[in-house]
Each structure stands twice: as structure tokens, then as C-alpha cells.
Design a protein around this motif. Structure first.
Motif, mmCIF file in Angstrom:
data_model
loop_
_atom_site.group_PDB
_atom_site.id
_atom_site.type_symbol
_atom_site.label_atom_id
_atom_site.label_comp_id
_atom_site.label_asym_id
_atom_site.label_seq_id
_atom_site.Cartn_x
_atom_site.Cartn_y
_atom_site.Cartn_z
ATOM 1 N N ALA A 1 0.826 -1.207 0.000
ATOM 2 C CA ALA A 1 0.000 0.000 0.000
ATOM 3 C C ALA A 1 0.858 1.253 0.000
ATOM 4 C CB ALA A 1 -0.927 -0.003 1.219
ATOM 5 N N GLY A 2 1.951 1.231 0.755
ATOM 6 C CA GLY A 2 2.834 2.390 0.807
ATOM 7 C C GLY A 2 3.512 2.664 -0.521
ATOM 8 N N ALA A 3 3.908 1.597 -1.214
ATOM 9 C CA ALA A 3 4.550 1.776 -2.518
ATOM 10 C C ALA A 3 3.574 2.368 -3.530
ATOM 11 C CB ALA A 3 5.088 0.438 -3.021
ATOM 12 N N VAL A 4 2.328 1.908 -3.501
ATOM 13 C CA VAL A 4 1.298 2.475 -4.380
ATOM 14 C C VAL A 4 1.078 3.946 -4.054
ATOM 15 C CG1 VAL A 4 -1.153 2.386 -4.977
ATOM 16 C CG2 VAL A 4 0.149 0.261 -4.767
ATOM 17 N N ARG A 5 0.946 4.252 -2.773
ATOM 18 C CA ARG A 5 0.681 5.638 -2.363
ATOM 19 C C ARG A 5 1.830 6.566 -2.767
ATOM 20 N NH1 ARG A 5 -2.570 7.575 1.742
ATOM 21 N NH2 ARG A 5 -3.916 5.861 1.073
ATOM 22 N N ARG A 6 3.069 6.112 -2.624
ATOM 23 C CA ARG A 6 4.210 6.967 -2.980
ATOM 24 C C ARG A 6 4.233 7.266 -4.476
ATOM 25 N NH1 ARG A 6 6.434 3.730 1.041
ATOM 26 N NH2 ARG A 6 7.310 2.241 -0.453
ATOM 27 N N MET A 7 3.918 6.265 -5.292
ATOM 28 C CA MET A 7 3.864 6.505 -6.734
ATOM 29 C C MET A 7 2.763 7.490 -7.082
ATOM 30 S SD MET A 7 4.652 2.701 -8.366
ATOM 31 C CE MET A 7 4.560 3.276 -10.066
ATOM 32 N N LEU A 8 1.602 7.332 -6.474
ATOM 33 C CA LEU A 8 0.489 8.238 -6.756
ATOM 34 C C LEU A 8 0.788 9.645 -6.252
ATOM 35 C CD1 LEU A 8 -2.535 5.906 -5.959
ATOM 36 C CD2 LEU A 8 -1.901 6.820 -8.201
ATOM 37 N N ASP A 9 1.415 9.755 -5.099
ATOM 38 C CA ASP A 9 1.773 11.078 -4.580
ATOM 39 C C ASP A 9 2.730 11.787 -5.531
ATOM 40 O OD1 ASP A 9 0.185 10.753 -2.362
ATOM 41 O OD2 ASP A 9 1.826 10.273 -0.984
ATOM 42 N N ALA A 10 3.710 11.032 -6.066
ATOM 43 C CA ALA A 10 4.659 11.637 -7.009
ATOM 44 C C ALA A 10 3.948 12.110 -8.269
ATOM 45 C CB ALA A 10 5.759 10.633 -7.360
ATOM 46 N N LEU A 11 2.988 11.320 -8.739
ATOM 47 C CA LEU A 11 2.226 11.714 -9.924
ATOM 48 C C LEU A 11 1.407 12.977 -9.658
ATOM 49 C CD1 LEU A 11 1.015 8.172 -11.020
ATOM 50 C CD2 LEU A 11 2.508 9.661 -12.365
ATOM 51 N N ARG A 12 0.731 13.017 -8.540
ATOM 52 C CA ARG A 12 -0.108 14.184 -8.226
ATOM 53 C C ARG A 12 0.746 15.436 -8.034
ATOM 54 N NH1 ARG A 12 -2.339 10.706 -10.095
ATOM 55 N NH2 ARG A 12 -3.986 9.387 -9.212
ATOM 56 N N GLU A 13 1.898 15.281 -7.380
ATOM 57 C CA GLU A 13 2.781 16.436 -7.176
ATOM 58 C C GLU A 13 3.282 16.992 -8.505
ATOM 59 O OE1 GLU A 13 5.816 15.084 -4.552
ATOM 60 O OE2 GLU A 13 4.442 14.846 -2.843
ATOM 61 N N ALA A 14 3.398 16.122 -9.520
ATOM 62 C CA ALA A 14 3.832 16.547 -10.847
ATOM 63 C C ALA A 14 2.661 17.035 -11.703
ATOM 64 C CB ALA A 14 4.558 15.407 -11.557
ATOM 65 N N GLY A 15 1.469 17.044 -11.144
ATOM 66 C CA GLY A 15 0.294 17.500 -11.882
ATOM 67 C C GLY A 15 -0.291 16.465 -12.810
ATOM 68 N N CYS A 16 -0.001 15.195 -12.587
ATOM 69 C CA CYS A 16 -0.468 14.116 -13.469
ATOM 70 C C CYS A 16 -1.607 13.344 -12.795
ATOM 71 C CB CYS A 16 0.674 13.152 -13.794
ATOM 72 S SG CYS A 16 2.099 13.918 -14.576
ATOM 73 N N ASP A 17 -2.798 13.470 -13.329
ATOM 74 C CA ASP A 17 -3.961 12.774 -12.778
ATOM 75 C C ASP A 17 -4.164 11.466 -13.539
ATOM 76 O OD1 ASP A 17 -6.189 12.190 -11.325
ATOM 77 O OD2 ASP A 17 -7.534 13.484 -12.470
ATOM 78 N N VAL A 18 -3.251 10.533 -13.323
ATOM 79 C CA VAL A 18 -3.239 9.266 -14.054
ATOM 80 C C VAL A 18 -3.417 8.115 -13.069
ATOM 81 C CG1 VAL A 18 -1.864 7.752 -15.543
ATOM 82 C CG2 VAL A 18 -1.730 10.232 -15.815
ATOM 83 N N PRO A 19 -4.332 7.177 -13.328
ATOM 84 C CA PRO A 19 -4.494 6.039 -12.415
ATOM 85 C C PRO A 19 -3.280 5.114 -12.443
ATOM 86 C CG PRO A 19 -6.394 6.287 -13.876
ATOM 87 C CD PRO A 19 -5.304 7.155 -14.424
ATOM 88 N N LEU A 20 -3.043 4.463 -11.314
ATOM 89 C CA LEU A 20 -2.025 3.423 -11.226
ATOM 90 C C LEU A 20 -2.740 2.090 -11.062
ATOM 91 C CD1 LEU A 20 0.858 2.337 -10.904
ATOM 92 C CD2 LEU A 20 0.698 2.880 -8.458
ATOM 93 N N ALA A 21 -2.575 1.217 -12.055
ATOM 94 C CA ALA A 21 -3.225 -0.089 -12.049
ATOM 95 C C ALA A 21 -2.166 -1.167 -11.823
ATOM 96 C CB ALA A 21 -3.945 -0.330 -13.370
ATOM 97 N N CYS A 22 -2.392 -2.018 -10.842
ATOM 98 C CA CYS A 22 -1.432 -3.086 -10.555
ATOM 99 C C CYS A 22 -1.883 -4.386 -11.213
ATOM 100 C CB CYS A 22 -1.273 -3.267 -9.051
ATOM 101 S SG CYS A 22 -0.418 -1.877 -8.271
ATOM 102 N N THR A 23 -0.927 -5.140 -11.681
ATOM 103 C CA THR A 23 -1.199 -6.333 -12.482
ATOM 104 C C THR A 23 -1.598 -7.519 -11.615
ATOM 105 O OG1 THR A 23 1.020 -7.294 -12.388
ATOM 106 C CG2 THR A 23 0.649 -5.522 -13.992
ATOM 107 N N ARG A 24 -1.826 -8.640 -12.267
ATOM 108 C CA ARG A 24 -2.131 -9.870 -11.544
ATOM 109 C C ARG A 24 -0.869 -10.637 -11.169
ATOM 110 N NH1 ARG A 24 -2.367 -12.539 -16.814
ATOM 111 N NH2 ARG A 24 -2.146 -14.794 -16.522
#
Length: 286
Positions: free
Chosen positions: A110-133
Motif C-alpha cells: 500500500a505504501g509503494a502504491v501511495r508513494r507513486m500516486l503522490d509523485a504523480l499528483r505532485e507533478a500534476g499528473c492525474d493518471v491512475p495506477l493499475a497493478c497487475t495480476r
């Protein structure tokens, strides 16, 4: 806490306990343990919580009482209380390590997902992060729960729920029939989006012309993704672009800035676990 508040099933949690103690706890069952005890889970460092409710339920399934102090999905700081449990020492000791390891592993994802999303939002990128199977076999329900707690979504939970055509599928189709087969697949499954994995710009353009609604770009660089986006626009084609293979915290912003519609990654599954401190306390005999 009631079982209905625990997203992972009791059957799954009982299986985790059975794996650790298939014939009971030899040490605790043999020692003359007495009295009552209490257990406290505390964050050793900053973490995104996941699996706390499941950990509490594990203690309950062993005969103790437990309460999650902070919910999964919340942020915790070093020293924050996460969970309290009380009961007979055998019950507490039986659940202890399974519960601790579950929270640490799930919170790491969960922390790794959150850190990636935080970096995207800080850069102004509203892009979903989808994790594979591609979580470790047997752990998909646990991994999917952790991804959700981190703010991500699942790319696909399994082969039964979505259409994803790999080059390995196309290998077993005659080359002259491939584009027609993709179009037929899309017609045969009208409620599903047609996703096609491609490894080159030419393959991407061909798949888009055959009706692919999402192109999974295998090992494209951000520069190659941007060039493909321009080529698709020139051809008046508008599939969604989903880079996959090698997408991680270090390049997520670059892919999003290049024009990705969503990011597909397995990297969070292999993140270091969070660190949870566990303290036992003996209480006065009732």
C-alpha cells in the motif's frame, strides 16, 4: 469488530493460521502458560496502513478480542498505535506473527502504491495506477486489498474477467487472420474492452485499426510512447495507452507526462514491508 468489516474472508484468514500452526502451537500448548495478556501493534516508521482489520480478526479467530486503532488506507507516523488485542496467552501467541507479518507486507504494498500516486499528483499528473495480476501466487486477494488501500486499482484480477490479447496469443493465429480475429473477439465480447499488448509502434497502429480500445505498451520508453501518441492522433485513432513492464516509482511521472492514460505496474508487490513493533504485556489474573 465484526467479520463483515473485514474485507478478506475468514476462510482465507483461517488458512493463514493453519499454515503457521497446522497441528497447534507446540511450544505454547506444552508450556504451563497462565493469566491474561495484551498485545499492542505500533508503527516503527511512517506507513500507509493495510490489513489492520484482518490482523484484528486473526486474533479474534484465535479466541482473543481485538480492535484496529487506525483503519486501513490511513497514514500512520512512527509511534502511532495500530492495533490492540487482549486474551489468553495461547490465543495471542497463536495469532501474533501471522497478524504482524500480514500488516507489514500489505502496508509495504500500500505504501509503494501511495508513494507513486503522490509523485504523480505532485507533478500534476492525474493518471491512475493499475497493478497487475503478477502478485506472488496464492496472495492475489491480499495484494488487491493492499493496492486498494494505497489508492490504486487492479489492472485485472484474473483471466476470467477481462480481454487482454498478448503476442503469445497471436503466435497461434495465422498472420493473415490476426486483425480479423481481433475484430471478431471484440464483437463476441461486447461488454468487455479489448486490450492488446504490443511491443512496437507498427503493432500498436495495427491493433488500434483492428478495434483495440486499450494498447498495453510492453517496454516502451516514455519517448516511444509520446511518438506513438502523435502517430495515433495523425491516423485519427484514439485508444488508451497503458505502458507496462518496467513501470516503477522512478519513471512513473515520465510515462504520465509522455501521454499515458494509465500506468500498469507490478513493482508495488515487491516493495519492502513496513515495520511494525509488537509488545506483549501480562495482565493480572482474573
Amino acid at each position: 469488530m465484526t467479520p463483515s468489516r473485514c474485507p478478506l474472508s475468514d476462510d482465507l484468514l483461517r488458512a493463514l493460521l493453519h499454515e503457521d500452526a497446522p497441528h497447534g502451537d507446540l511450544t505454547s500448548d506444552t508450556l504451563p502458560l497462565a493469566g491474561q495478556g495484551a498485545v499492542a501493534f505500533t508503527a516503527r516508521g511512517d506507513m500507509t496502513l493495510s490489513g489492520v482489520e484482518e490482523a484484528a480478526r486473526l486474533f479474534e479467530l484465535c479466541g482473543a478480542t481485538a480492535q484496529a486503532v487506525r483503519p486501513s488506507g490511513a497514514q500512520a507516523r512512527a509511534g502511532d498505535a495500530l492495533l490492540h488485542a487482549q486474551g489468553a496467552p495461547r490465543a495471542l501467541l497463536l495469532a501474533w506473527k501471522v497478524a504482524q507479518t500480514l500488516v507489514e507486507g500489505m502496508s509495504g504494498i500500500a505504501g509503494a502504491v501511495r508513494r507513486m500516486l503522490d509523485a504523480l499528483r505532485e507533478a500534476g499528473c492525474d493518471v491512475p495506477l493499475a497493478c497487475t495480476r503478477k502478485s506472488f501466487p496464492g496472495t492475489r486477494a491480499i495484494a488487491a486489498r493492499a493496492v486498494k488501500d494505497g489508492g490504486g486499482v487492479m489492472h485485472r484480477l484474473g483471466l476470467s474477467e477481462s480481454l487482454l490479447v498478448f503476442p503469445e496469443h497471436l503466435l497461434f493465429l495465422a498472420e493473415a487472420d490476426r486483425l480479423a480475429a481481433l475484430a471478431a473477439l471484440r464483437r463476441a465480447q461486447p461488454e468487455k474492452r479489448l486490450v492488446v499488448e504490443v511491443g512496437s509502434a507498427d503493432a500498436a497502429l495495427a491493433a488500434a485499426r483492428a478495434g483495440a480500445e486499450v494498447l498495453q505498451l510492453e517496454r516502451f520508453t516514455p519517448q516511444a510512447l509520446a511518438a506513438l501518441r502523435a502517430s495515433l492522433q495523425a491516423a485519427e485513432l484514439q485508444p488508451r495507452l497503458a505502458p507496462a513492464g518496467g513501470v516503477n516509482a522512478g519513471n512513473a511521472v515520465a510515462y504520465a507526462s509522455a501521454g499515458a492514460d494509465l500506468l500498469v505496474s507490478s513493482a508495488p508487490y515487491w516493495a519492502a514491508p513496513a515495520d511494525v513493533q509488537v509488545r506483549f504485556e501480562r495482565r493480572a489474573d482474573a
